[in-house]
Design a protein around this motif. Structure first.
Motif, PDB file in Angstrom:
ATOM      1  N   THR A  41       0.179  -4.645  -4.930  1.00 25.68           N
ATOM      2  CA  THR A  41       1.318  -5.542  -4.749  1.00 25.68           C
ATOM      3  C   THR A  41       2.466  -4.826  -4.053  1.00 25.68           C
ATOM      4  O   THR A  41       2.944  -3.790  -4.529  1.00 25.68           O
ATOM      5  N   THR A  42       2.895  -5.360  -2.902  1.00 29.47           N
ATOM      6  CA  THR A  42       4.041  -4.812  -2.187  1.00 29.47           C
ATOM      7  C   THR A  42       5.078  -5.909  -1.984  1.00 29.47           C
ATOM      8  O   THR A  42       4.746  -7.104  -1.914  1.00 29.47           O
ATOM      9  N   VAL A  43       6.343  -5.485  -1.890  1.00 28.87           N
ATOM     10  CA  VAL A  43       7.448  -6.416  -1.693  1.00 28.87           C
ATOM     11  C   VAL A  43       8.401  -5.806  -0.674  1.00 28.87           C
ATOM     12  O   VAL A  43       8.688  -4.611  -0.723  1.00 28.87           O
ATOM     13  N   SER A  44       8.907  -6.641   0.249  1.00 29.24           N
ATOM     14  CA  SER A  44       9.963  -6.228   1.174  1.00 29.24           C
ATOM     15  C   SER A  44      10.971  -7.363   1.233  1.00 29.24           C
ATOM     16  O   SER A  44      10.621  -8.500   1.595  1.00 29.24           O
ATOM     17  N   ILE A  45      12.221  -7.061   0.860  1.00 27.06           N
ATOM     18  CA  ILE A  45      13.259  -8.079   0.776  1.00 27.06           C
ATOM     19  C   ILE A  45      14.305  -7.827   1.859  1.00 27.06           C
ATOM     20  O   ILE A  45      14.897  -6.740   1.915  1.00 27.06           O
ATOM     21  N   MET A  46      14.529  -8.825   2.720  1.00 22.26           N
ATOM     22  CA  MET A  46      15.587  -8.755   3.741  1.00 22.26           C
ATOM     23  C   MET A  46      15.483  -7.480   4.576  1.00 22.26           C
ATOM     24  O   MET A  46      16.448  -6.741   4.757  1.00 22.26           O
ATOM     25  N   ASN A  47      14.300  -7.208   5.072  1.00 19.40           N
ATOM     26  CA  ASN A  47      14.064  -6.053   5.946  1.00 19.40           C
ATOM     27  C   ASN A  47      14.303  -4.702   5.267  1.00 19.40           C
ATOM     28  O   ASN A  47      14.437  -3.671   5.936  1.00 19.40           O
ATOM     29  N   PRO A  49      13.167  -1.369   2.966  1.00 21.06           N
ATOM     30  CA  PRO A  49      11.901  -0.635   2.964  1.00 21.06           C
ATOM     31  C   PRO A  49      10.875  -1.276   2.035  1.00 21.06           C
ATOM     32  O   PRO A  49      11.226  -1.824   0.983  1.00 21.06           O
ATOM     33  N   VAL A  50       9.620  -1.192   2.419  1.00 26.73           N
ATOM     34  CA  VAL A  50       8.540  -1.766   1.612  1.00 26.73           C
ATOM     35  C   VAL A  50       8.434  -1.022   0.293  1.00 26.73           C
ATOM     36  O   VAL A  50       8.471   0.216   0.244  1.00 26.73           O
ATOM     37  N   GLU A  51       8.324  -1.788  -0.790  1.00 21.07           N
ATOM     38  CA  GLU A  51       8.153  -1.218  -2.124  1.00 21.07           C
ATOM     39  C   GLU A  51       6.797  -1.628  -2.668  1.00 21.07           C
ATOM     40  O   GLU A  51       6.339  -2.745  -2.456  1.00 21.07           O
ATOM     41  N   ARG A  52       6.165  -0.696  -3.392  1.00 23.18           N
ATOM     42  CA  ARG A  52       4.867  -0.968  -4.007  1.00 23.18           C
ATOM     43  C   ARG A  52       5.011  -0.890  -5.519  1.00 23.18           C
ATOM     44  O   ARG A  52       5.666  -0.004  -6.056  1.00 23.18           O
ATOM     45  N   ILE A  79       7.787   5.153   0.854  1.00 24.69           N
ATOM     46  CA  ILE A  79       8.070   6.428   1.509  1.00 24.69           C
ATOM     47  C   ILE A  79       8.195   7.577   0.510  1.00 24.69           C
ATOM     48  O   ILE A  79       7.978   8.736   0.856  1.00 24.69           O
ATOM     49  N   VAL A  80       8.543   7.266  -0.774  1.00 18.98           N
ATOM     50  CA  VAL A  80       8.725   8.338  -1.763  1.00 18.98           C
ATOM     51  C   VAL A  80       7.500   8.537  -2.647  1.00 18.98           C
ATOM     52  O   VAL A  80       7.472   9.464  -3.463  1.00 18.98           O
ATOM     53  N   ILE A  81       6.489   7.687  -2.500  1.00 20.88           N
ATOM     54  CA  ILE A  81       5.306   7.790  -3.362  1.00 20.88           C
ATOM     55  C   ILE A  81       4.645   9.165  -3.273  1.00 20.88           C
ATOM     56  O   ILE A  81       4.296   9.747  -4.312  1.00 20.88           O
ATOM     57  N   PRO A  82       4.458   9.750  -2.078  1.00 21.57           N
ATOM     58  CA  PRO A  82       3.830  11.087  -2.042  1.00 21.57           C
ATOM     59  C   PRO A  82       4.599  12.134  -2.847  1.00 21.57           C
ATOM     60  O   PRO A  82       3.995  13.017  -3.462  1.00 21.57           O
TER      61      PRO A  82
END
Length: 213
Positions: A41-47, A49-52, A79-82
């Motif tokens: 499940t991913t979400v991106s609100i109003m441009n 960054p994509v969040e998972r 972007i911060v998951i790694p």
């Protein structure tokens, strides 16, 4: 809670959205990531960054309380998951004072330094120092971990070679409190007196005994 609040809460639960009230009012605590599982499940609100949505198992360490584990499902910027998947990651948490199982990651705060409660039961540092088998260890490396014992002494992750008092030398990493008086002994290659408890990893450095010859 009204109908629309229920709907909003249901959407947050489904997508891993964080409870803003919990972030605002929860008790600040220290968290150590034990495991992290990524969902689809991913979400991106109003441009933005994509969040998972991710599920974390964390060790929750509150000031003066015994640590415990909690499970958190929360959205994280991809972007911060790694960075979060690296070993030994520590985070700031917010804990519901009325329900300690309700925990959220607070990415906007620094992990606090916390004091652990005193523990004198079987297997505790005090018990091992009083009743353990005398051994000697050699300090290989050390690193403060941001946690203090009940006396306020910082706990270090110590990499030790158990050198004598055992059938064969071996290396371990343990958490031991290091009082200020012992700091002159904390350097690589330092040979120290210690006590061994019931298991091979139950090692407590006897700082009061000073350096071993």
């Amino acid at each position: 809670m009204g109908l629309f609040d229920d709907i909003a809460q249901g959407f947050r639960n489904l997508t891993g959205g964080v409870d803003q009230e919990l972030l605002a009012t929860g008790i600040l605590a220290r968290g150590e990531i034990v495991s992290m599982t990524l969902s689809g499940t991913t979400v991106s609100i109003m441009n933005a960054p994509v969040e998972r949505s991710c599920t974390f198992v964390v060790n929750v360490i509150r000031d003066g309380q015994q640590p415990y584990q909690a499970t958190i499902t929360q959205r994280v910027q991809e972007i911060v998951i790694p960075q979060l998947q690296q070993p030994g990651v520590v985070l700031a948490l917010r804990v519901d004072p009325a329900d300690p199982s309700r925990v959220a990651i607070d990415f906007g705060s620094q992990p606090p330094e916390v004091n652990l409660p005193e523990n004198t039961g079987p297997g505790s540092a005090a018990d091992i120092l009083a009743n353990g088998k005398p051994i000697t260890v050699v300090l290989v490396a050390n690193q403060p971990i941001g946690v203090n014992n009940h006396k306020g002494d910082p706990v270090h992750a110590l990499t030790l070679t158990v050198a004598t008092g055992v059938p064969e030398p071996y290396q371990i990493q343990v958490g031991n409190a290091v009082p200020a008086s012992a700091l002159p002994l904390v350097y690589p290659g330092s040979k120290l007196h210690a006590k061994l408890g019931a298991g091979p990893n139950d090692v407590v450095v006897d700082w009061a005994a000073g350096a071993a010859s």
